[in-house]
Write an enzyme that holds these catalytic residues in place. Structure first.
Site, PDB file in Angstrom:
ATOM      1  N   LYS A 257      52.566  28.723  43.578  1.00  0.00           N
ATOM      2  CA  LYS A 257      51.196  27.822  43.821  1.00  0.00           C
ATOM      3  C   LYS A 257      49.948  29.109  43.290  1.00  0.00           C
ATOM      4  O   LYS A 257      49.146  28.504  43.041  1.00  0.00           O
ATOM      5  CB  LYS A 257      51.299  27.798  45.251  1.00  0.00           C
ATOM      6  CG  LYS A 257      52.343  26.567  45.494  1.00  0.00           C
ATOM      7  CD  LYS A 257      52.245  25.399  44.631  1.00  0.00           C
ATOM      8  CE  LYS A 257      52.968  24.413  45.133  1.00  0.00           C
ATOM      9  NZ  LYS A 257      52.655  22.880  44.006  1.00  0.00           N
TER      10      LYS A 257
ATOM     11  N   TYR B 298      57.957  30.121  45.760  1.00  0.00           N
ATOM     12  CA  TYR B 298      57.144  29.173  45.921  1.00  0.00           C
ATOM     13  C   TYR B 298      55.625  29.602  46.062  1.00  0.00           C
ATOM     14  O   TYR B 298      54.792  29.195  45.415  1.00  0.00           O
ATOM     15  CB  TYR B 298      57.493  28.280  47.124  1.00  0.00           C
ATOM     16  CG  TYR B 298      56.504  27.299  47.551  1.00  0.00           C
ATOM     17  CD1 TYR B 298      56.314  26.044  46.778  1.00  0.00           C
ATOM     18  CD2 TYR B 298      55.642  27.256  48.541  1.00  0.00           C
ATOM     19  CE1 TYR B 298      55.723  24.932  47.000  1.00  0.00           C
ATOM     20  CE2 TYR B 298      54.964  26.138  48.953  1.00  0.00           C
ATOM     21  CZ  TYR B 298      54.988  24.900  48.149  1.00  0.00           C
ATOM     22  OH  TYR B 298      53.958  24.113  48.407  1.00  0.00           O
TER      23      TYR B 298
END
Length: 252
Positions: free
Chosen positions: A159, A155
């Protein structure tokens, strides 16, 4: 209203941050497109936008990892409104998986496909309409793009990719009159936290400089600013809306 006559497409908008963004932009006069994999949630938000703000709201089911769904989403938006002024890439996933876990690569592929690849596909389809309207894009990134968390490594990387995508695309589209920015939230109180909600409320209260967890309205207000004419000279930024989380070594 600041966004009267504008059409805003918001992914992941049946709940949480995306829902709050949709309601906020609708309150400012925008006609909104609500899209998600949660069919019931889509209709709830559509009805709320219509009843509270008296503006148009279109609900379209779409799995953003499906290219056919994404194309259908754009086609239905243009068929209904004949334009797109604002794209908010909000949908995403954040599964836990450490690098040493046997399923890490499988989780990595799913996260990157959902959080990064799908954004490329949708944005590429929407950009021609934004060029016509001199519109803008807001990508919902995360403080995790700059603060490493080993249990959500994939994750965090996804990002970081969105942050750089924002900057590169801003340079590419700037000469065409299209602005591109991102919001980097810290932890936000949404249904996504599930059973960890109370723990995160306490942890953020103890560790964040502003001593509280984020609320969905905090993110929605920031998006509303970036898509408005008040931000007409702002492009290519990754705006932290994190209660100061990025200033500390750990989030919780």
């Amino acid at each position: 209203m600041e966004l009267a006559g504008k059409v805003a497409l918001i992914t992941g908008s049946a709940s949480g941050i995306g829902k709050e963004i949709a309601l906020k932009l609708s309150s400012l006069g925008a006609d909104v497109v609500i899209t998600d994999i949660n069919r019931d949630g889509i209709q709830e938000v559509v009805q709320k936008c219509r009843s509270l703000h008296k503006h148009k709201a279109l609900g379209v089911y779409a799995d953003i990892t499906s290219e056919s769904d994404v194309k259908n989403l754009v086609d239905k938006t243009v068929e209904e409104y004949e334009r797109i002024d604002i794209l908010v890439n909000c949908a995403g996933i954040c599964p836990k998986s450490y690098f040493h876990d046997p399923d890490y690569v499988e989780v990595f592929d799913k996260v990157m496909n959902t959080n990064v690849r799908s954004v490329q596909v949708l944005t590429q389809l929407v950009v021609p309409y934004l060029e016509t309207t001199k519109g803008n894009i807001v990508n919902i990134s995360s403080v995790c793009a700059v603060v490493p968390i080993p249990m959500t490594m994939a994750y965090c990387m996804s990002k970081s990719a969105i942050n750089m995508f924002t900057k590169c695309l801003a340079m590419h589209l700037g000469p065409k009159g299209v602005r591109v920015n991102s919001i980097n939230p810290g932890s936000v109180l949404t249904p996504l936290l599930g059973e960890n909600a109370q723990y995160m409320v306490k942890a953020c209260g103890n560790n964040y400089p502003l001593k509280r967890i984020g609320e969905t309205v905090d993110i929605a207000e920031s998006v509303a600013f970036l898509v408005s004419d008040k931000a007409s000279f702002i492009t290519g930024i990754n705006m932290p809306v994190d209660g100061g989380a990025a200033l500390v070594m750990r989030l919780y």
